[in-house]
Design an enzyme around this catalytic site. Structure first.
Site, PDB file in Angstrom:
ATOM      1  N   VAL A 104       0.838  -1.201   0.000  1.00 18.04           N
ATOM      2  CA  VAL A 104       0.000   0.000   0.000  1.00 18.04           C
ATOM      3  C   VAL A 104       0.875   1.255   0.000  1.00 18.04           C
ATOM      4  O   VAL A 104       0.543   2.255  -0.642  1.00 18.04           O
ATOM      5  CB  VAL A 104      -0.962   0.012   1.213  1.00 18.04           C
ATOM      6  CG1 VAL A 104      -1.767   1.303   1.262  1.00 18.04           C
ATOM      7  CG2 VAL A 104      -1.899  -1.191   1.155  1.00 18.04           C
ATOM      8  N   CYS A 105       2.008   1.202   0.677  1.00 17.14           N
ATOM      9  CA  CYS A 105       2.882   2.372   0.833  1.00 17.14           C
ATOM     10  C   CYS A 105       3.262   3.038  -0.488  1.00 17.14           C
ATOM     11  O   CYS A 105       3.137   4.257  -0.613  1.00 17.14           O
ATOM     12  CB  CYS A 105       4.131   2.004   1.634  1.00 17.14           C
ATOM     13  SG  CYS A 105       3.761   1.398   3.296  1.00 17.14           S
TER      14      CYS A 105
END
Length: 189
Positions: A48-49
């Site tokens: 997700v980062c």
């Protein structure tokens, strides 16, 4: 514990500047004198980062126009940030400072350290030119953030700072009406 209206705590760390392709030392003093966004994320080379940081980069020009400095922070080292920037399509687009916090000092200072994992939580903070936190958002690990809402919050925070006695209602947009809290408004909204 809420950090709203509290001054950021002192820190010094190493960072990677993607625009200059160099390492440098950054401290809490770098965040003072102008508006800043500090965006914490769990880890480099994750899932997700990179989507969040790429989305933040998509708002970078707007943030710069608003006089906002942008810093991303994870508990990785500045060396890992450089390697990630060199190898990820999404992260290679980033132009803002990437701070390494392997000592977890900054992450602890902003109260977003997941003690069990030793990683930062997904936290975003708007810091005013005096080094005071004006807005904060912390999400669970699986919930990515939307940087366009960050731009909206910064505009509201800047407006309120420039117009004492006024507040921005929900869904406030630049140029729309604000409120002036007082007895005359009680029960009329």
């Amino acid at each position: 514990m809420s950090l709203i209206n509290k001054e950021i705590l002192p820190f010094t760390a190493n960072a990677y500047d993607p625009q200059k392709d160099e390492f440098f030392e950054v401290s809490d003093e770098n965040l003072k004198g102008s508006w800043s966004v500090v965006c914490f994320y769990p880890a480099d080379f994750s899932f997700v980062c990179p989507t969040e940081l790429e989305d933040l980069q998509g708002q970078y020009d707007k943030l710069q126009e608003l006089g906002v400095n942008v810093y991303s922070v994870s508990t990785d080292t500045h060396f890992v940030h450089k390697a990630w920037h060199d190898h990820s399509d999404a992260i290679s687009k980033i132009q803002y400072t990437m701070i390494g916090d392997p000592s977890q000092t900054i992450t602890r200072n902003f109260d977003v350290l997941d003690e069990e994992l030793g990683l930062a939580q997904r936290g975003t903070f708007i810091v005013d030119p005096d080094g005071v936190v004006q807005a904060a958002e912390v999400n669970a690990d699986g919930i990515g953030r939307d940087a366009s809402t960050l731009v909206h919050k910064i505009k509201a925070a800047q407006y309120v700072r420039q117009h004492p006695g006024e507040v921005c209602p929900a869904k406030w947009e630049e140029g729309s009406e604000t409120l002036q809290p007082g007895l005359d408004l009680v029960g009329k909204i």
